[in-house]
Design a protein around this motif. Structure first.
Motif, mmCIF file in Angstrom:
data_model
loop_
_atom_site.group_PDB
_atom_site.id
_atom_site.type_symbol
_atom_site.label_atom_id
_atom_site.label_comp_id
_atom_site.label_asym_id
_atom_site.label_seq_id
_atom_site.Cartn_x
_atom_site.Cartn_y
_atom_site.Cartn_z
ATOM 1 N N ARG A 147 0.887 -1.171 0.000
ATOM 2 C CA ARG A 147 0.000 0.000 0.000
ATOM 3 C C ARG A 147 0.920 1.214 0.000
ATOM 4 N NH1 ARG A 147 -3.318 -1.529 3.518
ATOM 5 N NH2 ARG A 147 -4.780 -2.335 1.964
ATOM 6 N N LEU A 148 1.178 1.718 -1.190
ATOM 7 C CA LEU A 148 2.161 2.769 -1.399
ATOM 8 C C LEU A 148 1.481 4.133 -1.407
ATOM 9 C CD1 LEU A 148 5.087 3.541 -2.109
ATOM 10 C CD2 LEU A 148 4.515 3.163 -4.511
ATOM 11 N N ASP A 149 1.737 4.875 -0.362
ATOM 12 C CA ASP A 149 1.132 6.198 -0.236
ATOM 13 C C ASP A 149 -0.386 6.125 -0.431
ATOM 14 O OD1 ASP A 149 1.150 8.983 0.170
ATOM 15 O OD2 ASP A 149 1.274 9.380 -1.985
ATOM 16 N N GLY A 150 -0.997 5.053 0.151
ATOM 17 C CA GLY A 150 -2.438 4.880 0.073
ATOM 18 C C GLY A 150 -2.931 4.197 -1.183
ATOM 19 N N LYS A 151 -2.033 3.849 -2.083
ATOM 20 C CA LYS A 151 -2.411 3.213 -3.349
ATOM 21 C C LYS A 151 -1.893 1.780 -3.356
ATOM 22 C CE LYS A 151 -0.803 3.507 -8.108
ATOM 23 N NZ LYS A 151 -0.039 4.347 -9.057
ATOM 24 N N ASP A 152 -2.760 0.818 -3.694
ATOM 25 C CA ASP A 152 -2.369 -0.596 -3.700
ATOM 26 C C ASP A 152 -1.634 -0.940 -4.986
ATOM 27 O OD1 ASP A 152 -3.457 -1.118 -1.215
ATOM 28 O OD2 ASP A 152 -5.438 -1.606 -2.017
ATOM 29 N N VAL A 153 -0.407 -1.448 -4.832
ATOM 30 C CA VAL A 153 0.410 -1.850 -5.971
ATOM 31 C C VAL A 153 1.016 -3.213 -5.660
ATOM 32 C CG1 VAL A 153 0.957 0.544 -6.560
ATOM 33 C CG2 VAL A 153 2.512 -0.751 -5.090
ATOM 34 N N THR A 154 1.537 -3.850 -6.675
ATOM 35 C CA THR A 154 2.221 -5.132 -6.492
ATOM 36 C C THR A 154 3.614 -5.047 -7.102
ATOM 37 O OG1 THR A 154 1.290 -6.023 -8.554
ATOM 38 C CG2 THR A 154 0.098 -6.469 -6.497
ATOM 39 N N VAL A 155 4.511 -5.876 -6.576
ATOM 40 C CA VAL A 155 5.887 -5.923 -7.052
ATOM 41 C C VAL A 155 6.258 -7.382 -7.280
ATOM 42 C CG1 VAL A 155 8.294 -5.366 -6.562
ATOM 43 C CG2 VAL A 155 6.485 -3.836 -5.767
ATOM 44 N N ALA A 156 6.772 -7.708 -8.457
ATOM 45 C CA ALA A 156 7.198 -9.071 -8.764
ATOM 46 C C ALA A 156 8.466 -9.394 -7.979
ATOM 47 C CB ALA A 156 7.446 -9.229 -10.259
ATOM 48 N N PRO A 157 8.499 -10.514 -7.259
ATOM 49 C CA PRO A 157 9.676 -10.845 -6.443
ATOM 50 C C PRO A 157 10.978 -10.903 -7.235
ATOM 51 C CG PRO A 157 7.834 -12.270 -5.876
ATOM 52 C CD PRO A 157 7.430 -11.510 -7.100
ATOM 53 N N ASP A 158 10.951 -11.538 -8.419
ATOM 54 C CA ASP A 158 12.193 -11.693 -9.171
ATOM 55 C C ASP A 158 12.723 -10.367 -9.694
ATOM 56 O OD1 ASP A 158 10.131 -11.333 -10.930
ATOM 57 O OD2 ASP A 158 10.701 -12.924 -12.302
ATOM 58 N N ALA A 159 11.865 -9.358 -9.794
ATOM 59 C CA ALA A 159 12.301 -8.058 -10.297
ATOM 60 C C ALA A 159 13.093 -7.275 -9.260
ATOM 61 C CB ALA A 159 11.101 -7.232 -10.760
ATOM 62 N N VAL A 160 12.932 -7.608 -7.988
ATOM 63 C CA VAL A 160 13.602 -6.856 -6.918
ATOM 64 C C VAL A 160 14.442 -7.758 -6.020
ATOM 65 C CG1 VAL A 160 11.869 -5.027 -6.915
ATOM 66 C CG2 VAL A 160 11.559 -7.007 -5.430
ATOM 67 N N LEU A 197 14.086 -2.411 -5.333
ATOM 68 C CA LEU A 197 12.745 -2.222 -4.792
ATOM 69 C C LEU A 197 12.375 -0.751 -4.782
ATOM 70 C CD1 LEU A 197 10.211 -3.310 -3.349
ATOM 71 C CD2 LEU A 197 11.443 -3.034 -1.188
ATOM 72 N N THR A 198 13.315 0.090 -4.354
ATOM 73 C CA THR A 198 13.051 1.531 -4.318
ATOM 74 C C THR A 198 12.753 2.060 -5.715
ATOM 75 O OG1 THR A 198 14.523 1.753 -2.406
ATOM 76 C CG2 THR A 198 13.982 3.763 -3.617
ATOM 77 N N ALA A 199 13.549 1.608 -6.690
ATOM 78 C CA ALA A 199 13.329 2.059 -8.076
ATOM 79 C C ALA A 199 11.980 1.599 -8.594
ATOM 80 C CB ALA A 199 14.449 1.541 -8.965
ATOM 81 N N ALA A 200 11.599 0.359 -8.268
ATOM 82 C CA ALA A 200 10.314 -0.174 -8.739
ATOM 83 C C ALA A 200 9.151 0.592 -8.115
ATOM 84 C CB ALA A 200 10.215 -1.660 -8.402
ATOM 85 N N LEU A 201 9.276 0.917 -6.842
ATOM 86 C CA LEU A 201 8.198 1.641 -6.172
ATOM 87 C C LEU A 201 8.130 3.087 -6.648
ATOM 88 C CD1 LEU A 201 8.469 0.277 -2.515
ATOM 89 C CD2 LEU A 201 6.835 -0.374 -4.289
ATOM 90 N N ARG A 202 9.280 3.683 -6.923
ATOM 91 C CA ARG A 202 9.276 5.079 -7.390
ATOM 92 C C ARG A 202 8.496 5.228 -8.699
ATOM 93 N NH1 ARG A 202 11.866 8.778 -4.740
ATOM 94 N NH2 ARG A 202 13.599 8.267 -3.341
ATOM 95 N N LYS A 203 8.564 4.192 -9.549
ATOM 96 C CA LYS A 203 7.840 4.257 -10.817
ATOM 97 C C LYS A 203 6.329 4.333 -10.606
ATOM 98 C CE LYS A 203 11.337 1.740 -13.467
ATOM 99 N NZ LYS A 203 11.632 0.511 -14.252
ATOM 100 N N GLN A 204 5.875 3.879 -9.436
ATOM 101 C CA GLN A 204 4.434 3.830 -9.188
ATOM 102 C C GLN A 204 3.957 4.910 -8.226
ATOM 103 O OE1 GLN A 204 2.647 -0.189 -9.269
ATOM 104 N NE2 GLN A 204 4.702 -0.964 -8.847
ATOM 105 N N VAL A 205 4.883 5.760 -7.792
ATOM 106 C CA VAL A 205 4.514 6.870 -6.923
ATOM 107 C C VAL A 205 4.066 8.049 -7.782
ATOM 108 C CG1 VAL A 205 5.368 8.551 -5.244
ATOM 109 C CG2 VAL A 205 6.052 6.175 -5.062
#
Length: 629
Positions: A147-160, A197-205
């Motif tokens: 739950r990123l800044d109130g928004k639900d997102v998913t992250v693929a394990p192998d990507a991070v 992980l930080t880079a992947a989450l930043r793309k969705q912020v």
């Protein structure tokens, strides 16, 4: 007489020694219990034996005799009996405790230890690792929910790099203390690449939500330009990684809010970096010597290659961007480098053959970076030593083989006059050579202007007639349009997609009407797209009177043909008098007309495409040099 639990009564018997005794048991009322004869056992004495003998059932009363007091250092029979009983109890307890200890310490993992609901107790390390690996296999493939800044997102394990570290988890489990009762659940050891992980989450912020401003230093030309940091909301990568590690193994949701952050670098520190690093770096060139040869990195090239990168805390540090430096200094680098030759395909004995490439020798910019950074802080003159590294071609034999270039799919020829020596013919030959051997990959678009660049005197082009503003004049590269028309028709009959082309303003009988094209750098271009699943090899050939373009690939279509409509709106050429001089080229004139043409493509015995081309030709005036009243 003194009573006790055990009595030592002298009982003479034939042959008995004075120290032989009979052991009788005292009854609760102070009497003596005589064992049954059937239960009696006799032990043959030695010098220190005590013989256990039963008394007769009708034994007379026995006078109680006071036993001699034992020596101080020896135990009395009563204490000895107590010791025997106590030893028995202790023995039983020892057996019980030993059994319990053996139970709880069996295997490498103490009993009662659980991981993610899986009991690992009493297993060996190998058994525990296998059991845990099987247990988490399914959940390890599940995406991490955030739950990123109130928004639900998913992250693929192998990507991070998100994974359960089974060996580390089992090692932690084996180090837990012994437990006699109950269970203890220990968390799994989870690994994640925080940067990814930080880079992947930043793309969705939502970028508008990130208000923190990191400092920056860039160059405008060779002048450093600064931007200072400001506090604001930002993603905390360390916190995100910690919460994902906790939530993901249990299928939970990691709550990752944006937090208020202040860049770690102050305005004064940014200014100091400009003064100490940025300005000195571009104050003078740097001479680089490689293998006995040298080249110079100019201040402009240094400014392109020197970057200041901010970390997650907002701290700037100088670095050399090898890719940017190589692009900025490409001309100088060529003085000492040998470019890698890619594998390609060529016609040999009339058939396409794959030709292996060859490695190149390039300046190792990565190895050069540390010494270059150090030199940039110093005064002129500045010099560093570099090394060459082998660089393989980006295109291998396997890459070219996969293109499937194996047969002729189209060919087209146009004819010209004047022989090979005329300027116009020379231009046709020059542009044909420049295109010969070009490979167009599947999905790629070929641009003639992009492939040859500007056609100028330096590249061997000569002055020959060109159409400028509707009139014929001498111009560098005249005749290139004939090659353009030839190339366009070869692509057209190969079934490739027409992206850009423009027919001539006037009709020339040496070209097919409508299906032809002119070119003029940089405003008019010829472009076509390879829409087939195979590569295209462009082969060109010239004679003293013709130019031919052949496309080699794998056939996709049965046939590609042109169906013409009739000419209409025919107009006669006017007569135009021009001032005599080197720019005036006389001509007999040609009529103008409009015509349609359809490209018909058939595949598997059926028509799969019918594309219409239309063009209106202006009448070419009959140009007369001079003679006007």
């Amino acid at each position: 007489m003194t009573s006790g639990p055990d009595w030592f009564v002298p009982h003479p018997r034939p042959g008995a020694r004075p120290d032989d005794t009979v052991i009788l048991n005292e009854t609760p009322d102070g009497g003596v219990a005589v064992p049954d004869e059937a239960d009696a056992t006799v032990a043959l004495p030695t010098s220190s034996d005590t013989v256990i003998m039963p008394a007769p059932r009708e034994a007379p009363a026995i006078e109680r005799l006071e036993p001699e007091p034992p020596p101080p250092s020896s135990s009395t029979p009563r204490k000895r009996g107590k010791w025997l009983v106590t030893a028995g109890v202790v023995g039983l307890l020892a057996v019980g405790v030993g059994g319990a200890a053996a139970y709880v310490t069996a295997g490498d993992i103490p009993r009662g230890i659980e991981v993610l609901g899986l009991d690992l107790g009493a297993l060996t390390v190998a058994e525990a690792e296998k059991a845990l690996r099987d247990h988490v296999a399914a959940r390890s493939a599940q995406p991490a929910r955030v739950r990123l800044d109130g928004k639900d997102v998913t992250v693929a394990p192998d990507a991070v790099g998100l994974t359960i570290d089974v060996p580390a988890t089992v090692q932690a489990a084996s180090g837990e203390g012994v437990r006699f009762f109950g269970t203890k659940s220990i968390p799994p050891s989870v690994r994640v690449d925080e940067a990814k992980l930080t880079a992947a989450l930043r793309k969705q912020v939502d970028t508008e939500r990130v208000t923190v401003r990191r400092p920056a230093i860039a160059f405008r030309g060779v002048e450093p330009v600064t931007a200072y940091g400001e506090p604001g909301l930002d993603l905390d990568g360390t916190m995100a990684a910690e919460r994902v590690r906790e939530a993901w193994p249990v299928a939970g949701v990691a709550d990752v809010p944006l937090t208020t952050r202040t860049p770690a670098m102050t305005r004064e520190q940014v200014d100091a970096l400009v003064t100490d690093v940025a300005k000195p770096a571009v104050a003078a060139p740097v001479t680089v010597t490689v293998g006995g040869r040298s080249f110079q990195l100019t201040p402009a090239a240094i400014a392109k290659g020197l970057v200041f990168r901010a970390d997650t805390e907002g701290r700037l540090s100088p670095a050399i961007d090898g890719k940017r430096l190589r692009t900025a200094a490409s001309g100088e680098l060529r003085k000492v480098e040998t470019a890698a030759k890619p594998a390609t395909v060529r016609l040999q004995d009339g058939k396409p053959q794959v030709v292996p490439g060859a490695p190149g020798r390039l300046v190792d910019v990565t190895a050069l970076a540390p010494t270059l950074l150090e030199a940039l802080a110093g005064p002129a003159p500045r010099a560093v030593t570099g090394v060459l590294a082998s660089a393989e071609s980006e295109t291998s034999v396997a890459d070219v083989t996969e293109l499937g270039i194996k047969e002729k799919v189209s060919t087209f020829t146009t004819y010209f006059t004047g022989g090979r020596s005329s300027p116009r013919s020379q231009n046709i030959i020059t542009v044909a050579k420049a295109v010969d051997g070009a490979v167009v990959r599947p999905g790629a678009t070929f641009s003639l202007n992009g492939h040859t660049g500007e056609r100028n005197y330096a590249k061997g082009y000569k002055d020959a007639p060109v159409i400028v503003n509707g009139v014929l004049e001498p111009g560098v590269g005249g005749g290139a349009s004939q090659f353009t028309t030839t190339l366009f028709n070869a692509a057209y009959y190969a079934g490739l997609e027409d992206v850009e082309h423009k027919p001539h303003s006037f009709y020339f009988s040496r070209y097919p009407s409508v299906i032809e094209s002119t070119i003029f750098y940089p405003t008019l271009d010829l472009k076509f797209k390879n829409t087939t699943p195979y590569g295209i090899l462009i082969d060109t050939a010239t004679t003293g009177r013709s130019v031919t373009v052949t496309m080699w690939s794998t056939k996709v279509y049965d046939s590609v043909k042109t169906v013409y409509g009739p000419r209409r709106n025919v107009t006669s050429p006017p007569t135009v008098h021009r001032d005599p001089g080197p720019k005036c080229i006389s001509s007999s004139g040609l009529p103008g007309f409009t015509q349609d043409a359809w490209r018909v493509i058939r595949k598997d015995g059926q028509e799969v495409e019918r594309e219409k081309f239309s063009w209106r030709y202006d009448p070419e005036p009959r140009f007369v040099c001079g003679g006007a009243e």
